[in-house]
Design a protein around this motif. Structure first.
Motif, PDB file in Angstrom:
ATOM      1  N   PHE A  97       0.792  -1.234  -0.112  1.00  0.00           N
ATOM      2  CA  PHE A  97      -0.012   0.024   0.164  1.00  0.00           C
ATOM      3  C   PHE A  97       1.007   1.131   0.051  1.00  0.00           C
ATOM      4  O   PHE A  97       1.828   1.186   0.861  1.00  0.00           O
ATOM      5  N   PRO A  98       0.451   2.307  -0.610  1.00  0.00           N
ATOM      6  CA  PRO A  98      -0.658   2.278  -1.752  1.00  0.00           C
ATOM      7  C   PRO A  98      -0.142   2.130  -3.083  1.00  0.00           C
ATOM      8  O   PRO A  98       0.840   2.340  -3.380  1.00  0.00           O
ATOM      9  N   VAL A 100      -0.196   3.049  -6.494  1.00  0.00           N
ATOM     10  CA  VAL A 100      -0.394   4.337  -7.152  1.00  0.00           C
ATOM     11  C   VAL A 100       0.167   4.243  -8.661  1.00  0.00           C
ATOM     12  O   VAL A 100       1.105   3.608  -8.934  1.00  0.00           O
ATOM     13  N   TRP A 102      -4.087   4.773  -8.321  1.00  0.00           N
ATOM     14  CA  TRP A 102      -5.362   3.814  -8.060  1.00  0.00           C
ATOM     15  C   TRP A 102      -6.481   4.220  -9.127  1.00  0.00           C
ATOM     16  O   TRP A 102      -7.279   4.901  -8.823  1.00  0.00           O
ATOM     17  N   GLN A 105     -10.290   2.282  -6.618  1.00  0.00           N
ATOM     18  CA  GLN A 105     -10.118   2.663  -5.270  1.00  0.00           C
ATOM     19  C   GLN A 105     -10.297   1.580  -4.591  1.00  0.00           C
ATOM     20  O   GLN A 105     -11.592   0.962  -4.496  1.00  0.00           O
TER      21      GLN A 105
ATOM     22  N   PHE B 188       4.746   5.566   3.377  1.00  0.00           N
ATOM     23  CA  PHE B 188       3.652   7.014   2.992  1.00  0.00           C
ATOM     24  C   PHE B 188       3.541   7.872   4.328  1.00  0.00           C
ATOM     25  O   PHE B 188       3.881   7.323   5.740  1.00  0.00           O
ATOM     26  N   PHE B 208       5.725   7.934  -0.626  1.00  0.00           N
ATOM     27  CA  PHE B 208       4.611   8.625  -1.018  1.00  0.00           C
ATOM     28  C   PHE B 208       4.116   9.907   0.206  1.00  0.00           C
ATOM     29  O   PHE B 208       4.150   9.414   1.543  1.00  0.00           O
ATOM     30  N   LEU B 210       0.597  11.171   1.076  1.00  0.00           N
ATOM     31  CA  LEU B 210      -0.956  10.961   0.821  1.00  0.00           C
ATOM     32  C   LEU B 210      -1.487  12.182   1.483  1.00  0.00           C
ATOM     33  O   LEU B 210      -1.869  12.464   2.460  1.00  0.00           O
ATOM     34  N   ILE B 230       0.323  12.442  -3.680  1.00  0.00           N
ATOM     35  CA  ILE B 230      -1.059  11.958  -4.036  1.00  0.00           C
ATOM     36  C   ILE B 230      -2.015  13.111  -3.335  1.00  0.00           C
ATOM     37  O   ILE B 230      -2.011  13.145  -2.067  1.00  0.00           O
ATOM     38  N   ASN B 231      -2.909  13.481  -4.143  1.00  0.00           N
ATOM     39  CA  ASN B 231      -4.185  13.959  -3.619  1.00  0.00           C
ATOM     40  C   ASN B 231      -5.139  12.982  -3.128  1.00  0.00           C
ATOM     41  O   ASN B 231      -5.412  12.132  -3.926  1.00  0.00           O
ATOM     42  N   THR B 232      -5.721  13.109  -1.938  1.00  0.00           N
ATOM     43  CA  THR B 232      -6.714  12.503  -1.424  1.00  0.00           C
ATOM     44  C   THR B 232      -7.942  12.986  -1.045  1.00  0.00           C
ATOM     45  O   THR B 232      -8.026  14.207  -1.273  1.00  0.00           O
TER      46      THR B 232
END
Lengths: 359, 359
Positions: A97-98, A100, A102, A105, B188, B208, B210, B230-232
């Motif tokens: 995880f993660p 990327v 994704w 999701q 992350f 990452f 997040l 990464i955008n969440t």
């Protein structure tokens, strides 16, 4: 068997089987966008969705653009992940995880199952993604590209969609040359991505590929590496029960057909004998483009393709703008603008009735 | 006025106003994840959503990571775009279709409105994103980092979340040094991104970020430029009415609090006089992490922070693992594993009752 009926594309042996009335229930043909709509609207309820994912993490985030079975995008599984009661992701490439990007999701996924192998990526290059070698069809493709230019569609910032059929591919290659000659750059190309579209992206002939289905390994590589190669889904591209979709803003769309008639109605599902032998894909979903073009040979296996009335009405004539055969180009009389724009182009613009009389 | 009541965070003057009973209707405090859930579940129906977008195309695709008013991500507007009846995107930077990335999809947008200016990006650096200068709080932050290491949490592939409060930022900086010394890399970091987290990403100390909310312009730049940033959204991070969320898989979360009590219950919303003066953010949404740590001073403005019973119970003690003050570290008795792991660490591990008696 326990399968009552199938909803989706029925082609090849399955189409034969259903055409012969052997399916117990009623077959329902659904286009890519139609499938999304049916799921979204609750017309089709999915109990369990199994999504094969070339790369996934234990949370269920997954992508198709990398891993030993990389296939490009997972757009056709997106609706399933959103709406199915139970979502199972099956992968042969589990990463930490993660995962990327994704594309799907994990927040929509119930289970992740790891197998030794989920697919053979070299097989995604199907028979439909080879450029035609037929001189007639190459000529038709060339005519189509010249028409797009002559009609004034091929302008800086324009957009087009060309599927993976042999003629459509050849059209893209001819158009590329015309674009280079004229110094014209597209804003985006919708595909079915292939190495030909990838080359156009890498040559700077388009800012973006909006990819709905990756048709070869160069497309897969490009999606993984190039931030201008964007994965899309039937939601973004074809959903007519939403607040808009990309297919409706294309300047030109090039599609195949099994038959057309003198009223510009078109058939893409059945042969003249009514047998269902071809998938629909996103065919009808594309018909609202600003210029929908069907480049088709006037004969197939000695059977004329332009008829008085199509066996199966799939696309109504009011949505088909141009039919291009090796015998000439027929413009829908409703499109006076296209008729006017191409009047002095030197292209073989003819009435569809004239072409029909010859075949 | 026509506003009956407010659902969301009520802090500062608005919190005062509501605390004094001046709001006509009943104020409802909702966390980031709680807001998503309420919208998704239909508990809150949104008629019209106005989404300020630093870059958008005429179709309504939009992003926060670029443009003159770039602010990072638009995750807090995502639920609105999905569920509101009418969605209006307001931008000062209209680009040709397609706006890529499309953090919010135009397929969910009704209208795009262009204004001269939608925001002042330099203002996103608020007072809460400055590292504390208080010697006590720096000491608490250092103790917190040392605890995370001593407890065995700081291992290759681990993850943590640190908000934008001054102590949390200082914690991240101390932890970074410990990670460098030990040669440990995170998989992350969840943030509130700041230049400190961006530096860790760029130094290779994490794969990452997040990002749930971009707190400074370095965060904005990083999100735009770095494919590991990464955008969440509250859906991916905090939605407890879905099939999972990222907050639940963090190895350590560092949060603030206004009060705690000897049963490890915590308060983040009110002061000891009951006044609502602080937003909730994603506070409760984070409590299911594997180790939730509250680094807090034992006094604020001469008022003791460890009490017999919190004024407002926001986080139940069973979800708070560690409380760290300048007078020592209190581990929740339920976490025998953490007590055991840190027994010989030399850190000032003490009973919470002991610390309370001192204050």
């Amino acid at each position: 068997g326990v399968i009552h009926h199938i909803e989706g594309s029925l082609n090849g042996p399955l189409g034969n089987y259903a055409s012969d009335g052997k399916m117990k229930g009623l077959a329902v043909l659904r286009s890519h966008g139609g499938r999304w709509q049916a799921i979204q609207d609750g017309e089709v309820h999915i109990d369990i969705a199994i999504i094969a994912a070339p790369t996934a993490d234990p949370f269920g985030n997954c992508t198709g653009d990398r891993g030993p079975s990389a296939c490009g995008l997972l757009g056709f599984g997106l609706a399933d992940s959103l709406y199915a009661d139970h979502v199972v992701v099956v992968t042969d490439n589990l990463v930490d995880f993660p995962c990327v990007p994704w594309q799907i999701q994990g927040n929509n996924v119930d289970h992740v199952v790891v197998l030794d192998k989920v697919g053979e990526p070299e097989k995604i290059v199907s028979g439909t993604t080879q450029i035609t070698k037929s001189p007639d069809r190459l000529f038709i493709a060339e005519l189509t590209a010249k028409f797009v230019k002559a009609a004034g569609i091929m302008q800086d910032g324009f957009s087009f969609q060309a599927g993976a059929g042999g003629t459509a591919l050849a059209f893209a290659i001819y158009l590329r040359e015309l674009m280079k000659e004229a110094g014209v750059k597209a804003r985006f190309i919708r595909g079915g991505s292939t190495k030909y579209l990838v080359e156009m992206l890498e040559e700077g002939l388009t800012d973006f590929i909006l990819d709905g289905q990756t048709f070869d390994l160069e497309g897969v590589r490009s999606m993984r590496e190039n931030s201008g190669h964007i994965n899309t889904s039937p939601f973004t591209s074809y959903n007519w029960h939403g607040k808009g979709n990309f297919a409706s803003i294309l300047d030109a769309v090039v599609l195949g057909a099994t038959e057309v008639d003198i009223n510009f109605n078109a058939n893409v599902v059945t042969h003249s004998d009514g047998q269902m032998l071809h998938g629909i894909g996103g065919w009808q979903n594309c018909l609202f483009s600003k210029c929908t073009i069907l480049p088709i040979p006037s004969f197939r296996n000695r059977i004329p393709i332009i008829v008085d009335e199509v066996t199966t009405l799939v696309g109504p004539g009011e949505l088909i703008d141009v039919i291009i055969t090796e015998r000439g180009i027929a413009i829908n009389p409703k499109r006076e603008d296209l008729i006017k724009a191409t009047k002095k182009s030197g292209l073989p613009i003819r009435k569809i009735e004239e072409i029909k009389e010859e075949v």
